[in-house]
Design a protein around this motif. Sequence first.
Motif, PDB file in Angstrom:
ATOM      1  N   GLY A   2     -10.882   6.577  -6.645  1.00  0.00           N
ATOM      2  CA  GLY A   2      -9.768   7.358  -5.934  1.00  0.00           C
ATOM      3  C   GLY A   2      -8.380   6.996  -5.839  1.00  0.00           C
ATOM      4  N   VAL A   3      -7.803   5.914  -6.763  1.00  0.00           N
ATOM      5  CA  VAL A   3      -6.675   5.375  -6.545  1.00  0.00           C
ATOM      6  C   VAL A   3      -5.694   6.314  -7.544  1.00  0.00           C
ATOM      7  CG1 VAL A   3      -5.147   3.630  -7.139  1.00  0.00           C
ATOM      8  CG2 VAL A   3      -7.408   3.191  -6.071  1.00  0.00           C
ATOM      9  N   GLU A   4      -4.582   6.676  -7.099  1.00  0.00           N
ATOM     10  CA  GLU A   4      -3.731   7.385  -7.904  1.00  0.00           C
ATOM     11  C   GLU A   4      -2.868   6.359  -8.947  1.00  0.00           C
ATOM     12  OE1 GLU A   4       0.550  10.255  -7.511  1.00  0.00           O
ATOM     13  OE2 GLU A   4      -0.457   9.456  -5.878  1.00  0.00           O
ATOM     14  N   VAL A   5      -3.251   6.554 -10.018  1.00  0.00           N
ATOM     15  CA  VAL A   5      -2.388   5.386 -10.959  1.00  0.00           C
ATOM     16  C   VAL A   5      -1.379   6.335 -11.571  1.00  0.00           C
ATOM     17  CG1 VAL A   5      -2.609   3.968 -12.732  1.00  0.00           C
ATOM     18  CG2 VAL A   5      -4.500   4.201 -11.277  1.00  0.00           C
TER      19      VAL A   5
ATOM     20  N   ARG B  33       6.083   4.266   7.091  1.00  0.00           N
ATOM     21  CA  ARG B  33       5.279   5.340   6.571  1.00  0.00           C
ATOM     22  C   ARG B  33       4.493   4.669   5.218  1.00  0.00           C
ATOM     23  NH1 ARG B  33       5.565   8.649   2.245  1.00  0.00           N
ATOM     24  NH2 ARG B  33       7.352   7.638   1.359  1.00  0.00           N
ATOM     25  N   GLU B  34       5.113   3.878   4.501  1.00  0.00           N
ATOM     26  CA  GLU B  34       4.418   3.214   3.337  1.00  0.00           C
ATOM     27  C   GLU B  34       4.911   2.018   3.058  1.00  0.00           C
ATOM     28  OE1 GLU B  34       3.505   5.004  -1.147  1.00  0.00           O
ATOM     29  OE2 GLU B  34       4.317   6.289   0.266  1.00  0.00           O
ATOM     30  N   ALA B  35       3.856   0.959   2.572  1.00  0.00           N
ATOM     31  CA  ALA B  35       4.134  -0.266   2.264  1.00  0.00           C
ATOM     32  C   ALA B  35       4.110  -0.164   0.664  1.00  0.00           C
ATOM     33  CB  ALA B  35       3.278  -1.148   2.657  1.00  0.00           C
ATOM     34  N   PHE B  36       5.348  -0.835   0.141  1.00  0.00           N
ATOM     35  CA  PHE B  36       5.234  -1.043  -1.444  1.00  0.00           C
ATOM     36  C   PHE B  36       5.168  -2.535  -1.708  1.00  0.00           C
ATOM     37  CE2 PHE B  36       7.237   3.031  -0.435  1.00  0.00           C
ATOM     38  CZ  PHE B  36       6.947   3.675  -1.361  1.00  0.00           C
ATOM     39  N   LEU B  37       4.332  -2.953  -2.584  1.00  0.00           N
ATOM     40  CA  LEU B  37       3.734  -4.319  -2.656  1.00  0.00           C
ATOM     41  C   LEU B  37       3.816  -4.654  -3.885  1.00  0.00           C
ATOM     42  CD1 LEU B  37       0.922  -4.715   0.120  1.00  0.00           C
ATOM     43  CD2 LEU B  37       3.263  -4.746   0.573  1.00  0.00           C
TER      44      LEU B  37
ATOM     45  N   ALA C  38      -2.924 -13.193   3.218  1.00  0.00           N
ATOM     46  CA  ALA C  38      -3.070 -12.767   4.576  1.00  0.00           C
ATOM     47  C   ALA C  38      -1.670 -11.755   4.933  1.00  0.00           C
ATOM     48  CB  ALA C  38      -2.864 -14.220   5.222  1.00  0.00           C
ATOM     49  N   MET C  39      -0.568 -12.390   4.590  1.00  0.00           N
ATOM     50  CA  MET C  39       0.510 -11.455   4.892  1.00  0.00           C
ATOM     51  C   MET C  39       0.477  -9.987   4.463  1.00  0.00           C
ATOM     52  SD  MET C  39       4.131 -13.759   5.008  1.00  0.00           S
ATOM     53  CE  MET C  39       4.790 -12.143   5.747  1.00  0.00           C
ATOM     54  N   ASN C  40       0.357 -10.009   2.941  1.00  0.00           N
ATOM     55  CA  ASN C  40      -0.069  -8.662   2.404  1.00  0.00           C
ATOM     56  C   ASN C  40      -1.031  -7.908   2.924  1.00  0.00           C
ATOM     57  OD1 ASN C  40       2.348  -8.317   0.185  1.00  0.00           O
ATOM     58  ND2 ASN C  40       1.599 -10.394   0.268  1.00  0.00           N
ATOM     59  N   ARG C  41      -2.018  -8.612   3.193  1.00  0.00           N
ATOM     60  CA  ARG C  41      -3.218  -7.845   4.028  1.00  0.00           C
ATOM     61  C   ARG C  41      -2.796  -7.262   5.297  1.00  0.00           C
ATOM     62  NH1 ARG C  41      -6.689 -12.159   4.242  1.00  0.00           N
ATOM     63  NH2 ARG C  41      -6.979 -11.903   1.926  1.00  0.00           N
ATOM     64  N   ALA C  42      -1.672  -8.026   6.104  1.00  0.00           N
ATOM     65  CA  ALA C  42      -1.297  -7.514   7.488  1.00  0.00           C
ATOM     66  C   ALA C  42      -0.366  -6.036   7.156  1.00  0.00           C
ATOM     67  CB  ALA C  42      -0.519  -8.432   8.134  1.00  0.00           C
ATOM     68  N   PHE C  43       0.461  -6.302   5.921  1.00  0.00           N
ATOM     69  CA  PHE C  43       1.393  -5.175   5.537  1.00  0.00           C
ATOM     70  C   PHE C  43       0.621  -3.976   5.036  1.00  0.00           C
ATOM     71  CE2 PHE C  43       4.461  -8.457   3.502  1.00  0.00           C
ATOM     72  CZ  PHE C  43       4.675  -8.737   4.978  1.00  0.00           C
ATOM     73  N   ILE C  44      -0.535  -4.093   4.576  1.00  0.00           N
ATOM     74  CA  ILE C  44      -1.564  -2.779   4.113  1.00  0.00           C
ATOM     75  C   ILE C  44      -1.968  -2.187   5.543  1.00  0.00           C
ATOM     76  CG2 ILE C  44      -3.579  -1.918   3.065  1.00  0.00           C
ATOM     77  CD1 ILE C  44      -3.236  -4.239   1.103  1.00  0.00           C
ATOM     78  N   ALA C  45      -2.240  -3.001   6.461  1.00  0.00           N
ATOM     79  CA  ALA C  45      -3.011  -2.669   7.724  1.00  0.00           C
ATOM     80  C   ALA C  45      -1.858  -1.875   8.381  1.00  0.00           C
ATOM     81  CB  ALA C  45      -3.452  -3.733   8.538  1.00  0.00           C
ATOM     82  N   SER C  46      -0.609  -2.290   8.371  1.00  0.00           N
ATOM     83  CA  SER C  46       0.401  -1.688   9.342  1.00  0.00           C
ATOM     84  C   SER C  46       1.102  -0.494   8.933  1.00  0.00           C
ATOM     85  CB  SER C  46       1.561  -2.653   9.549  1.00  0.00           C
ATOM     86  OG  SER C  46       2.209  -2.924   8.123  1.00  0.00           O
ATOM     87  N   ALA C  47       0.816  -0.106   7.350  1.00  0.00           N
ATOM     88  CA  ALA C  47       1.247   1.357   6.898  1.00  0.00           C
ATOM     89  C   ALA C  47       0.476   2.314   6.707  1.00  0.00           C
ATOM     90  CB  ALA C  47       1.867   0.715   5.385  1.00  0.00           C
ATOM     91  N   SER C  48       0.886   3.546   6.981  1.00  0.00           N
ATOM     92  CA  SER C  48       0.100   4.618   6.737  1.00  0.00           C
ATOM     93  C   SER C  48      -0.583   4.804   5.321  1.00  0.00           C
ATOM     94  CB  SER C  48       0.821   6.029   7.081  1.00  0.00           C
ATOM     95  OG  SER C  48       1.229   6.011   8.488  1.00  0.00           O
TER      96      SER C  48
ATOM     97  N   ARG D 237      -8.853   1.290  -2.363  1.00  0.00           N
ATOM     98  CA  ARG D 237      -9.050   2.284  -1.541  1.00  0.00           C
ATOM     99  C   ARG D 237      -8.717   3.681  -1.897  1.00  0.00           C
ATOM    100  NH1 ARG D 237      -7.550   0.771   4.767  1.00  0.00           N
ATOM    101  NH2 ARG D 237      -5.433   0.916   3.408  1.00  0.00           N
ATOM    102  N   ALA D 238      -9.354   4.781  -1.817  1.00  0.00           N
ATOM    103  CA  ALA D 238      -8.979   5.936  -2.287  1.00  0.00           C
ATOM    104  C   ALA D 238      -7.791   6.503  -1.561  1.00  0.00           C
ATOM    105  CB  ALA D 238     -10.347   6.904  -1.810  1.00  0.00           C
ATOM    106  N   GLY D 239      -6.978   6.905  -2.025  1.00  0.00           N
ATOM    107  CA  GLY D 239      -5.555   7.472  -1.450  1.00  0.00           C
ATOM    108  C   GLY D 239      -4.561   6.466  -1.621  1.00  0.00           C
ATOM    109  N   GLN D 240      -4.966   5.238  -2.140  1.00  0.00           N
ATOM    110  CA  GLN D 240      -3.803   4.248  -2.394  1.00  0.00           C
ATOM    111  C   GLN D 240      -3.077   4.816  -3.686  1.00  0.00           C
ATOM    112  OE1 GLN D 240      -6.019   0.550  -2.495  1.00  0.00           O
ATOM    113  NE2 GLN D 240      -5.162   0.041  -0.683  1.00  0.00           N
TER     114      GLN D 240
END
Length: 259
Positions: free
Chosen positions: A253-256, A174-178, A197-207, A230-233
């Motif tokens: 568009g990022v929620e801070v 559902r969500e990645a926390f990095l 590269a690993m964290n890029r894959a983590f982002i791609a795998s999560a909603s 990206r907007a929505g992050q």
Amino acid sequence: MLKAERQHRILARMQETNAVTVRELAQAFSTSPITIRRDLLELGEKGLLARTHGGAVAVHEVLAEGNARYEMYSYAERDHQQSAEKAAIAECAAQYISDGDSILINAGTTAHALAQALRGHQDLHVITNGLTVAAAAGQSQLAHVYVLAGRLDTRKQATIERADNDVLAGIQIREAFLGVHAVSAAGIFMRDSEDAAMNRAFIASASRCTILADHTKFKAYASFRVAAWRAGQRLVTDAAADPAIVAAIRAQGVEVVCA
């Protein structure tokens, strides 16, 4: 002189001297210190230089200094740095996690703080490459913890795997926390290509993705960009974060959220 030409000359001077001051640039270009500070802010947000008190230094100088300083400390020592800020960020981020969630938490000291803050949550499925994250999350008998396979890096207290590993493709996250090494208006950064590269894959795998970064990460520099904003992050930080960079990130568009 047009702004683009002035900024080009600032970068050219930076290549020659590795450091500049607001005063010398204002005199050299016959303009006001306010204009120069604005130029340095814009160039810094693009990752082209590093702002300092009263001026700026070349990025490669900051990278060398930052990496050397990072290597000076063990994982345990880094875990105690900015511990209050990390704990506050972790408690804030934990509020976005619901019972029964399937989440991914990467390795690192801020990620470790988040795992510690998950006490009280029930039926969580936690996927991680962080050994301390797994140990902290695993203390709860109500959590299901899955450690990603890979090469053990004891300095990072993490497993490292190739980015083309397809294990994550079979997991619904559902969500990645990095936690990351550095943030800027241009995105999030790590110090080495494997982590990026690993964290890029983590982002791609999560909603959805939430970045955890205390204020020192706004002043840090790392070589490898994981991703642009990206907007929505979501970015969870603390009140001491650089307000100009926070504003630039929000504008994308990022929620801070400030813990």
